[in-house]
Design a protein around this motif. Structure first.
Motif, short mmCIF file in Angstrom:
data_model
loop_
_atom_site.label_atom_id
_atom_site.label_comp_id
_atom_site.label_asym_id
_atom_site.label_seq_id
_atom_site.Cartn_x
_atom_site.Cartn_y
_atom_site.Cartn_z
N VAL A 110 19.98 -4.03 -1.01
CA VAL A 110 19.78 -5.17 -0.13
C VAL A 110 18.49 -5.03 0.68
N SER A 111 18.23 -3.83 1.20
CA SER A 111 17.06 -3.64 2.06
C SER A 111 15.80 -3.21 1.31
N SER A 112 15.91 -2.94 0.02
CA SER A 112 14.74 -2.47 -0.75
C SER A 112 13.60 -3.48 -0.81
N PRO A 113 13.85 -4.78 -1.00
CA PRO A 113 12.71 -5.72 -1.05
C PRO A 113 11.90 -5.76 0.26
N SER A 114 12.57 -5.74 1.40
CA SER A 114 11.83 -5.76 2.67
C SER A 114 11.11 -4.42 2.88
N LEU A 115 11.71 -3.32 2.43
CA LEU A 115 11.05 -2.02 2.53
C LEU A 115 9.80 -1.98 1.65
N CYS A 116 9.90 -2.55 0.44
CA CYS A 116 8.72 -2.63 -0.46
C CYS A 116 7.61 -3.45 0.18
N ALA A 117 7.96 -4.55 0.80
CA ALA A 117 6.96 -5.42 1.44
C ALA A 117 6.28 -4.71 2.59
N SER A 118 7.04 -4.01 3.43
CA SER A 118 6.43 -3.32 4.57
C SER A 118 5.54 -2.16 4.12
N ILE A 119 5.96 -1.45 3.09
CA ILE A 119 5.14 -0.34 2.58
C ILE A 119 3.85 -0.88 1.96
N SER A 120 3.94 -1.96 1.19
CA SER A 120 2.72 -2.51 0.56
C SER A 120 1.75 -3.04 1.61
N GLU A 121 2.26 -3.64 2.69
CA GLU A 121 1.37 -4.10 3.77
C GLU A 121 0.69 -2.92 4.46
N GLU A 122 1.42 -1.85 4.66
CA GLU A 122 0.83 -0.67 5.31
C GLU A 122 -0.22 -0.01 4.42
N ILE A 123 0.05 0.05 3.13
CA ILE A 123 -0.94 0.63 2.20
C ILE A 123 -2.18 -0.26 2.16
N LEU A 124 -1.98 -1.58 2.15
CA LEU A 124 -3.12 -2.51 2.13
C LEU A 124 -3.97 -2.35 3.39
N ARG A 125 -3.34 -2.24 4.54
CA ARG A 125 -4.10 -2.01 5.79
C ARG A 125 -4.89 -0.71 5.73
N ALA A 126 -4.26 0.36 5.21
CA ALA A 126 -4.94 1.66 5.11
C ALA A 126 -6.13 1.61 4.16
N VAL A 127 -5.99 0.88 3.05
CA VAL A 127 -7.08 0.77 2.08
C VAL A 127 -8.23 -0.04 2.67
N LYS A 128 -7.91 -1.10 3.41
CA LYS A 128 -8.96 -1.91 4.03
C LYS A 128 -9.71 -1.14 5.11
N GLU A 129 -9.10 -0.14 5.72
CA GLU A 129 -9.79 0.69 6.72
C GLU A 129 -10.90 1.54 6.11
N PHE A 130 -10.79 1.83 4.81
CA PHE A 130 -11.87 2.59 4.15
C PHE A 130 -13.14 1.76 4.06
N ASP A 131 -13.05 0.45 4.16
CA ASP A 131 -14.18 -0.47 4.18
C ASP A 131 -15.04 -0.38 2.92
N PHE A 132 -14.37 -0.44 1.76
CA PHE A 132 -15.10 -0.56 0.50
C PHE A 132 -15.55 -2.01 0.41
N ASP A 133 -16.86 -2.23 0.36
CA ASP A 133 -17.36 -3.61 0.40
C ASP A 133 -17.23 -4.29 -0.96
N ARG A 134 -17.00 -5.60 -0.89
CA ARG A 134 -16.92 -6.49 -2.04
C ARG A 134 -15.74 -6.19 -2.98
N TYR A 135 -14.64 -5.75 -2.43
CA TYR A 135 -13.44 -5.53 -3.23
C TYR A 135 -12.30 -6.35 -2.66
N LYS A 136 -11.47 -6.88 -3.55
CA LYS A 136 -10.21 -7.50 -3.18
C LYS A 136 -9.11 -6.63 -3.74
N TYR A 137 -8.01 -6.55 -3.00
CA TYR A 137 -6.96 -5.60 -3.35
C TYR A 137 -5.65 -6.30 -3.65
N VAL A 138 -4.91 -5.71 -4.57
CA VAL A 138 -3.54 -6.12 -4.86
C VAL A 138 -2.71 -4.85 -4.78
N VAL A 139 -1.69 -4.88 -3.93
CA VAL A 139 -0.82 -3.72 -3.75
C VAL A 139 0.59 -4.13 -4.17
#
Length: 188
Positions: A110-139
């Motif tokens: 029951v809680s796995s989909p919301s856990l997946c969403a929160s983890i993917s958002e956190e990974i996306l935020r962490a990847v964007k902090e590296f500031d690789f220019d001209r990239y779009k990300y899919v997590v």
């Protein structure tokens, strides 16, 4: 009966078909205006291009706050990124986030989909902090219960092998397996 020999009198405009002709000097001045114009001759005016001094621009902006001036950028003709995507950094960060979030968790369908969403958002935020220019990300994060089954995960996308890249991270516990995929697509 006597025929009158009166001839009707017409104005110059009527003799010329009702149109008044432009004088030669008017034609020359129109040609000169067309030559001086900086816009193409197809009859299209620019969207909005105003030429004012800096002090006049600030006065206009202050007097009209709702109307913003359009900024036009020149082409850079740059085909390569300045800060290229480094998969080893992203893999380590994604692995650390997965293990921190899931090290003591139990599988719950029951809680796995919301856990997946929160983890993917956190990974996306962490990847964007590296500031690789001209990239779009899919997590994408996938959590699957361990029940003695085999599992294959496949992904398809249009890919530029020179610039695009991907990273996967896996976390395995007693009750489930979590897989995170990070795709970095170069955006020109």
């Amino acid at each position: 009966m006597e025929k009158s020999s009166k001839t009707p009198k017409f104005s110059n405009a009527a003799l010329e078909g009702g149109k008044q002709r432009e004088t030669l000097s008017e034609k020359d001045s129109m040609k000169a205006k067309r030559r001086q114009s900086q816009y193409p001759p197809f009859g299209m005016a620019p969207v909005e291009e105003e030429h004012y001094s800096d002090s006049t621009k600030t006065k206009l902006i202050a007097s009209r706050p709702s109307r913003a001036l359009k900024i036009r950028y020149a082409n850079t003709y740059q085909l390569e990124p300045h800060n290229e995507f480094r998969d080893c950094l992203v893999r380590g960060k994604a692995q650390a986030i997965l293990t921190n979030k899931l090290e003591e968790a139990k599988y719950d369908g029951v809680s796995s989909p919301s856990l997946c969403a929160s983890i993917s958002e956190e990974i996306l935020r962490a990847v964007k902090e590296f500031d690789f220019d001209r990239y779009k990300y899919v997590v994408s994060v996938l959590i699957v219960e361990k029940a003695g089954q085999a599992m294959k995960v496949a992904s398809k996308w249009v890919w530029d092998a020179q610039r695009d890249n991907w990273v996967s991270a896996k976390c395995e516990t007693e009750t489930f397996i979590a897989l995170a995929l990070v795709m970095a697509c170069y955006y020109e």
